[in-house]
Design an enzyme around this catalytic site. Structure first.
Site, short mmCIF file in Angstrom:
data_model
loop_
_atom_site.label_atom_id
_atom_site.label_comp_id
_atom_site.label_asym_id
_atom_site.label_seq_id
_atom_site.Cartn_x
_atom_site.Cartn_y
_atom_site.Cartn_z
N ARG A 125 -1.35 5.85 5.45
CA ARG A 125 -1.58 5.23 6.75
C ARG A 125 -2.06 6.19 7.84
NH1 ARG A 125 1.54 2.87 9.65
NH2 ARG A 125 0.20 1.16 10.24
N GLY A 152 4.41 -9.48 6.35
CA GLY A 152 4.52 -8.40 5.38
C GLY A 152 5.20 -7.23 6.05
N ARG A 153 4.47 -6.59 6.92
CA ARG A 153 4.97 -5.41 7.63
C ARG A 153 6.31 -5.67 8.33
NH1 ARG A 153 1.38 -1.73 9.57
NH2 ARG A 153 -0.22 -3.34 9.38
N TYR A 182 -5.66 4.93 9.02
CA TYR A 182 -5.70 4.21 10.30
C TYR A 182 -5.40 5.10 11.49
CZ TYR A 182 -4.76 0.23 7.13
OH TYR A 182 -4.78 -0.69 6.13
N CYS A 211 -6.46 18.25 -0.95
CA CYS A 211 -7.66 18.97 -0.48
C CYS A 211 -8.57 18.07 0.36
CB CYS A 211 -8.42 19.52 -1.67
SG CYS A 211 -7.42 20.68 -2.57
N GLU A 212 -8.09 17.69 1.51
CA GLU A 212 -8.84 16.88 2.48
C GLU A 212 -8.31 17.24 3.86
OE1 GLU A 212 -11.17 14.48 1.91
OE2 GLU A 212 -10.97 14.40 -0.27
N GLU A 261 3.66 -15.73 7.04
CA GLU A 261 3.44 -14.76 5.95
C GLU A 261 3.63 -13.32 6.43
OE1 GLU A 261 -0.69 -15.47 5.33
OE2 GLU A 261 -0.39 -17.32 4.25
N TYR A 307 2.90 -0.96 3.43
CA TYR A 307 1.62 -0.29 3.21
C TYR A 307 1.82 1.21 2.98
CZ TYR A 307 0.35 -4.83 4.95
OH TYR A 307 0.28 -6.19 5.11
#
Ligand SMILES: *Cc1c(COP(=O)(O)O)cnc(C)c1O
Length: 401
Positions: A298, A261-262, A302, A327-328, A259, A356
């Site tokens: 990402r 994904g990435r 992470y 604004c972070e 399976e 992702y």
């Protein structure tokens, strides 16, 4: 070569771009690696769930691994045959289970005793036997980021070996459950083969002991997690991956399911954004671009590394943070990176953004999500999702006063 400048002109920025040829090559590479045995590659839709991406993979013969009924619907809509669709996930609602059973997909992946009981009940109401696999947690440390490691007992995924055994016996004795598969998935962005092989060996032993008590496992699902190159990682070769799995399966007649994904879409994707301006704060240089953490999360989530490139600039480089307008303080794409001097309007390409990326985008700060473009056969391009508008953002809201 993809003409990023032309794409920015035509579709504006920020923009996601996917090279479909690259996705094809990845699929073929993995399929070929598993060609010695019965195998099914079930693309993990959560990595990039654009309908065109899924249907591209469907045309190549891929199956789908889904973690919500929404993803199951996307898979079916995109032409993935129902017998290649798996429904995984640690928590499924009754209506999701019921719909998946009615759609008659390949199997439901069970992650707890309570869930198996629910699935059994719903299958009984429908008068069918639910094909299931059980997700086993082999308690292996994959040596990856704690947020994306899933194979240790301390996290929420799967059940331990002893519980799994008990569940299989119970399922085998039930008329509404048909335990045909076994599943494990120890983490994401795996770059070492040994933990995968160890986990596969543990699960293969379990399959043998199940066989001895007449539980006939036909699908051996090794999960996803194959790592890709973001920076300078040494990654696992698909051939070695397949061989490692085959090496623990002697004497077992099973279809190997994987399976990815990435692996399938990560390196195929680019995130294209435009420089708004530069500024220096107490000696620290910032390049501010029109894309933000709401578009590509990402790095913020992470602390993930993405290679970034200022297009068409080759002058002297100095250290800079590449940041978005949200604004972070956590809104950044790259920190302390050697980058050339930029001017407003310069294009910055963020590499390996196909997995992702868009799927984690939000409307935080009332920012419409970017458009997505597919490059087919290396040059033909197609818009596969139009840029959201302000009207899209407020469409479901009601002003009640
Ligand atoms: C997320 C997930 C995958 C895909 O993981 P990648 O790291 O993108 O390959 C596969 N299987 C399951 C059960 C997952 O939860």
């Amino acid at each position: 070569m993809i003409d990023f400048r032309a794409l920015a002109e035509k579709y504006d920025t920020p923009l996601y771009i996917y090279d479909f040829e690259h996705i094809s090559r990845r699929y073929e590479e993995l399929k070929k690696a598993f060609s010695g045995k019965k195998s099914l590659i079930s693309y993990a839709i959560k990595a990039n769930s654009n309908l065109s991406v899924i249907s591209h993979l469907a045309q190549m013969g891929s199956g789908a691994d889904c973690v919500s009924i929404g993803e199951v619907r996307r898979a079916l809509m995109s032409g993935i045959p129902k017998y290649k669709i798996i429904f995984s996930g640690v928590g499924k609602r009754d209506d999701e289970i019921e719909e998946a059973l009615k759609e008659d997909i390949l199997l439901l992946n069970i992650e707890s005793e309570a869930e198996m009981e629910r699935v059994g009940k719903i299958a009984a109401e429908l008068g069918i036997a639910a094909r299931i696999s059980i997700r086993v947690n082999p308690d292996i440390d994959p040596g990856t980021h704690p947020y994306i490691s899933t194979g240790l007992h301390e996290n929420k995924f799967g059940v331990d070996i002893e519980t799994a055994k008990r569940m299989y016996i119970q399922a085998n004795n039930s008329t509404c459950l048909d335990p045909v598969g076994i599943h494990f998935h120890i983490g994401s962005q795996l770059t070492e083969l040994e933990p995968i092989k160890e986990a596969a060996a543990i699960v293969a032993d379990l399959v043998r002991s199940l066989k001895a008590i007449k539980v006939d496992i036909r699908f051996f699902d090794v999960g996803g997690g194959l790592g890709i190159v973001y920076d300078d990682e040494k990654t696992i070769k698909p051939y070695d991956y397949a061989q490692a799995i085959f090496s623990v399966l002697h004497g077992l007649d099973v279809t190997v399911v994987c399976e990815p994904g990435r692996f399938m879409v990560g390196n195929s994707g680019f995130f294209l954004t435009r420089v708004l301006y530069e500024k220096v704060n107490e000696g620290k240089r910032f390049i501010i671009v029109d894309g933000g953490m709401n578009d590509l999360l990402r790095p913020s989530l992470y602390n993930a590394y993405h290679r970034v490139e200022v297009l068409g600039k080759s002058g002297a480089c100095s250290e800079a943070d590449l940041v978005g307008p949200v604004c972070e303080s956590g809104d950044f794409f790259a920190k302390s990176r050697m980058l050339p001097a930029t001017e407003p309007g310069d294009l910055v390409l963020v590499h390996s953004a196909g997995a992702y990326g868009f799927v984690m985008a939000s409307n935080y700060n009332s920012r419409p999500r970017p458009a997505e473009v597919a490059v087919i056969d290396g040059k033909k391009e197609r818009c596969i999702r139009v840029r959201e508008s302000f009207e899209d953002l407020i469409r479901l809201e009601k002003m009640c006063l």
